[in-house]
Write a protein that holds these residues in place. Structure first.
Motif, PDB file in Angstrom:
ATOM      1  N   ARG A 415       0.983  -1.145   0.000  1.00 21.88           N
ATOM      2  CA  ARG A 415       0.021   0.011   0.025  1.00 21.88           C
ATOM      3  C   ARG A 415       0.804   1.217   0.059  1.00 21.88           C
ATOM      4  NH1 ARG A 415      -2.829  -0.693   4.418  1.00 21.88           N
ATOM      5  NH2 ARG A 415      -4.403  -1.977   3.500  1.00 21.88           N
ATOM      6  N   LEU A 416       0.549   2.340  -0.844  1.00 21.33           N
ATOM      7  CA  LEU A 416       1.320   3.256  -1.092  1.00 21.33           C
ATOM      8  C   LEU A 416       0.688   4.449  -0.158  1.00 21.33           C
ATOM      9  CD1 LEU A 416       2.053   3.017  -4.907  1.00 21.33           C
ATOM     10  CD2 LEU A 416       3.788   2.534  -2.951  1.00 21.33           C
ATOM     11  N   ALA A 417       0.998   4.736   1.082  1.00 23.26           N
ATOM     12  CA  ALA A 417       0.300   5.451   1.944  1.00 23.26           C
ATOM     13  C   ALA A 417       1.332   6.149   2.843  1.00 23.26           C
ATOM     14  CB  ALA A 417      -0.844   4.859   2.527  1.00 23.26           C
ATOM     15  N   ASN A 418       1.126   7.474   3.261  1.00 26.05           N
ATOM     16  CA  ASN A 418       1.864   8.158   4.260  1.00 26.05           C
ATOM     17  C   ASN A 418       1.168   7.608   5.656  1.00 26.05           C
ATOM     18  OD1 ASN A 418      -0.293  10.108   4.459  1.00 26.05           O
ATOM     19  ND2 ASN A 418       0.871  11.235   2.907  1.00 26.05           N
ATOM     20  N   THR A 419       1.937   8.518   6.699  1.00 23.27           N
ATOM     21  CA  THR A 419       1.362   8.131   8.024  1.00 23.27           C
ATOM     22  C   THR A 419      -0.072   8.409   8.231  1.00 23.27           C
ATOM     23  OG1 THR A 419       3.479   8.421   8.735  1.00 23.27           O
ATOM     24  CG2 THR A 419       1.987   8.401  10.575  1.00 23.27           C
ATOM     25  N   SER A 420      -0.457   9.562   7.615  1.00 23.25           N
ATOM     26  CA  SER A 420      -2.154  10.150   7.682  1.00 23.25           C
ATOM     27  C   SER A 420      -2.980   9.166   7.182  1.00 23.25           C
ATOM     28  CB  SER A 420      -1.950  11.691   7.701  1.00 23.25           C
ATOM     29  OG  SER A 420      -1.775  11.663   6.102  1.00 23.25           O
ATOM     30  N   THR A 457       6.103   6.493  -1.837  1.00 24.71           N
ATOM     31  CA  THR A 457       4.858   7.274  -1.602  1.00 24.71           C
ATOM     32  C   THR A 457       5.143   8.917  -1.585  1.00 24.71           C
ATOM     33  OG1 THR A 457       4.292   5.510  -0.026  1.00 24.71           O
ATOM     34  CG2 THR A 457       3.407   7.725   0.255  1.00 24.71           C
ATOM     35  N   ILE A 458       6.343   9.314  -1.169  1.00 29.36           N
ATOM     36  CA  ILE A 458       6.675  10.617  -1.189  1.00 29.36           C
ATOM     37  C   ILE A 458       6.931  11.015  -2.627  1.00 29.36           C
ATOM     38  CG2 ILE A 458       8.655  12.280  -0.198  1.00 29.36           C
ATOM     39  CD1 ILE A 458       9.178  10.436   1.906  1.00 29.36           C
ATOM     40  N   ALA A 459       7.504  10.458  -3.400  1.00 35.89           N
ATOM     41  CA  ALA A 459       7.578  10.722  -4.653  1.00 35.89           C
ATOM     42  C   ALA A 459       6.324  10.834  -5.551  1.00 35.89           C
ATOM     43  CB  ALA A 459       8.722   9.789  -5.467  1.00 35.89           C
ATOM     44  N   ILE A 460       5.375   9.925  -5.202  1.00 35.49           N
ATOM     45  CA  ILE A 460       4.248  10.013  -6.041  1.00 35.49           C
ATOM     46  C   ILE A 460       3.352  10.922  -5.365  1.00 35.49           C
ATOM     47  CG2 ILE A 460       1.859   8.560  -6.061  1.00 35.49           C
ATOM     48  CD1 ILE A 460       3.612   6.020  -6.006  1.00 35.49           C
TER      49      ILE A 460
END
Length: 738
Positions: A415-420, A457-460
């Motif tokens: 899953r491509l997701a950040n902390t939030s 995730t950061i790049a996307i």
């Protein structure tokens, strides 16, 4: 050399392998129930083999009865541990019900205690062939029934799991089951049954060989099919063992040859010492080359799809910083990931954005997973699962996920997701096919994917924002042109309204300050007794009226100062004054208010305090604001401490309270105009948010600095400090202390 004479070497090899596997498996994951049970089983098996060796050795016949009893004592524990191990694979936790576990423990303990009694074995003798013979008692039959029954149950459990298992888990089961069936079959048929029925123990000496059979199958499952996921540890152990062996053997042969052909004098002299040192220095640089060579050899033997994780992540970072265009970025990343991890395919399923619909971006080697299937992936994914999931570790309660991965040949996804976004789908998914080698995804792959997905995730996120910004810019350019014209016109109106507002605030403040000054003056005269004696209650009420009027005066001053700031008329008017005296007079006005709110107001006025050039009127507002806030935002029973310090390089004023405190996430905005923290609004809804704003302006205008520290629920410290070198010197005639 006959088989019997090989007992000790076979025993030592078996015990060493058992101990090594126990340590490695336990160290790899000590919280895993399967690993813990396997480690205990390996240790118990080693102890059992040592005991068997001693029990059939005539040398130890003096205590032979004890060793024989201990052998079946440990055998009973072994059988129970095998049963428990069968009920943990592959779920990594014990699946027995509590009642079943209690029955197993009680039965095992009963059999183990019984094996130590005379009912198991009655005596031990040495026959004519110098062989140890043990006479079994009636309890040995109970042990045999227990061992055979539990062994059959263990094999049955594993066969059931083997039948329902898929993929590499099935291969793991297959080899564990084969090894266990062969070992238990041989032990039961050649050891247990002959002793129980025919009182013959001649085959006991072959028990270590039977155990080696099981170890062989287990080791193959570890190396080939990643049982316990310790293949990398074993590979590295083999590499280092080869390195040490090669180095020692080569060095020893070289030393022996030099000693034999060069130094043939029978003793070691200084020349030999120097030669050996030079020889050591000559061999030392080869260690690194040998290590790299053996690493390559073990990688070819154990890892057909090995790669350097750090090198891969470095390459991925280069791709991620090379472009901001989403499709290009993910297409290049998919190619690199698929090529490095050696998966059948690699693709990204990216959610719909304001700029573009949902899309599939792949490494151009597959047409797997269309948009409809990508939507299905999102629907069937429970949000509680780990961010990285591989096919062989899908929980039993997620059948839709397992079926989706099987149907689409998916080996892993992330899953491509950040902390939030951990509770949602995030920006989409990275989907990997099964490995080309047929191997499952290893622990190294999972850890690499966890690091990789954070970077992706950061790049996307940045790429998608760039897309939205591009689209927004096009729209914005059109709207800005229209809005600019409107703004020019509106701005002229705003300037006029702003001037009118400033004039009104200035006029209203001046008009309000005059009657308030009169009210404050008359109330002060009544309090001082100029209008006659007043009762304590009247004094209390009038004192509150005086304090409220003083607050109103300060509020009006704040409004005037805000207006002056906007017009550039806010100036500091310094005069010689004593900060300690100013604080003392403000504290006296607020003592009664603090007492009514059941607060302790503490001010230890310095006996001596120098005068400095300060704007007394504006500083009084600052001091009153800090103390007044502390009183209002400190619950009953708290205390407020006020400090004034004349330090060598500066003068300081602080108010320390035990009040509400300011939440950390709101502290950076606290001194902004009209801003108030959330808990402050609840405690005092009538505040304006101007006090701290003006306090900071006044302090900075003096060349000072605000002092602020706070912890929510524990209190705050507000104050200011002035560097003496920045203050104007006090004229000589006013330099005396008060």
């Amino acid at each position: 050399m006959d088989i019997i004479s090989l007992r000790l070497p076979v025993l030592l090899i078996t015990v060493i392998i058992n101990t090594f596997l126990a340590i490695v498996v336990l160290k790899n994951d000590s919280k895993n129930a399967t690993n813990r049970i396997f480690a205990i089983l390996s240790v118990v098996t080693g102890l059992w083999l040592i005991d068997l060796y001693i029990s059939v050795n005539p040398t130890y016949v003096q205590h032979g009865l004890l060793w024989v009893r201990l052998s079946i004592f440990l055998a009973a524990l072994q059988v129970a541990l095998f049963f428990l191990l069968a009920h943990t694979l592959p779920n990594r936790k014990l699946l027995l019900k509590k009642k079943q576990l209690v029955y197993l423990v009680l039965a095992t303990l009963a059999i183990m205690l019984l094996t130590l009694s005379p009912f198991a074995f009655t005596e031990v003798n040495i026959d004519a062939n110098d062989q140890v013979k043990a006479s079994s008692g009636p309890a040995f039959g109970l042990f045999a029934v227990f061992a055979i029954s539990l062994s059959c149950a263990t094999v049955y459990t594993l066969l059931r799991k083997l039948w329902s298992a898929r993929g590499h888990a099935r291969a793991q089961y297959r080899y564990v089951v084969y090894g266990l069936i062969v070992m238990l079959g041989l032990l039961i048929s050649t050891v247990l049954i002959p002793i129980a029925l025919f009182k013959y123990s001649g085959f006991v000496v072959f028990a270590p060989l039977y155990t080696i059979i099981f170890l062989g199958f287990t080791t193959f499952a570890i190396i080939k099919h990643q049982l316990f996921d310790i293949r990398r540890v074993i590979a590295r152990s083999v590499a280092y063992l080869l390195l040490v062996t090669t180095f020692v053997v080569t060095y020893t042969i070289s030393v022996l040859m030099i000693s034999y052909f060069v130094f043939n004098n029978g003793h070691i002299d200084a020349g030999q010492h120097i030669t050996y040192i030079l020889l050591t220095l000559l061999f030392t640089p080869t260690v690194y080359w040998l290590k790299k060579s053996f690493d390559r050899v073990t990688n070819r033997l154990f890892f057909h799809d090995a790669y350097d994780a750090q090198d891969f992540l470095d390459q991925l970072n280069e791709v991620l910083v090379s472009t901001i265009e989403t499709d290009t970025l993910l297409s290049q990343s998919a190619q690199l990931i698929g090529r490095t991890i050696k998966s059948e395919f690699c693709l990204f399923s990216i959610k719909a954005t304001n700029g573009k619909p949902q899309r599939i971006i792949s490494d151009a080697s597959t047409d797997k997973l269309n948009l409809k299937e990508a939507e299905l992936l999102q629907e069937c994914m429970p949000m509680g699962l780990a961010n990285v999931l591989v096919a062989d570790k899908v929980p039993d309660d997620c059948p839709r996920v397992r079926e989706f991965m099987r149907k689409n040949d998916v080996g892993a996804f992330a899953r491509l997701a950040n902390t939030s976004q951990m509770s949602g789908a995030g920006y989409g998914y990275l989907v990997l096919g099964v490995k080309k080698s047929g191997n499952p995804y290893s622990q190294q792959d999972i850890k690499t994917m966890e690091i990789m997905t954070d970077e992706l995730t950061i790049a996307i996120q940045n790429a998608l924002r760039f897309e939205e910004i591009e689209k927004f810019n096009i729209k914005l350019e059109r709207e800005v042109e229209a809005a600019t014209r409107k703004l020019h016109k509106t701005n002229e109106n705003l300037k006029l309204l702003d001037e009118t507002k400033d004039e009104f605030i200035s006029l209203a403040s001046h008009q309000l300050r005059t009657p308030l000054t009169s009210v404050k003056g008359y109330v002060s005269m009544v309090l001082e007794g100029d209008a006659g004696k007043i009762s304590p209650l009247q004094h209390k009420l009038l004192n509150q009226a005086f304090i409220s009027s003083q607050r109103m005066v300060y509020l009006i001053s704040d409004l005037l100062n805000v207006s002056r700031l906007r017009t550039g008329k806010f100036i500091i008017e310094p005069m010689a004054c004593n900060l300690a005296e100013i604080v003392d007079s403000e504290v006296k006005q607020l003592v009664e208010t603090a007492r009514l709110r059941e607060l302790e107001l503490i001010y230890d006025k310095p006996e001596q305090f120098s005068q400095y050039m300060l704007d007394e009127t504006k500083l009084r507002q600052v001091i009153m604001n800090f103390i007044d806030n502390a009183i209002y935002y400190t619950p009953a029973g708290g205390h407020i401490t006020i400090h004034v310090a004349d330090k060598p390089q500066s003068i300081e004023f602080t108010v320390v309270d035990t009040g509400l405190g300011v939440p950390r996430h709101e502290q950076h905005r606290l001194f902004a105009k009209f801003y108030r923290a959330g808990n402050a609004k609840r405690a005092r809804p009538d505040g304006t948010g101007l006090g701290l704003f003006m306090a900071k302006k006044v302090v900075i205008a003096h060349g000072g600095a605000i002092i602020f520290r706070s912890q929510e629920g524990k209190g705050s410290t507000f104050g200011f400090s002035f560097a003496k070198q920045k203050l104007e010197p006090v004229p000589e005639k006013s330099s005396s202390t008060r």
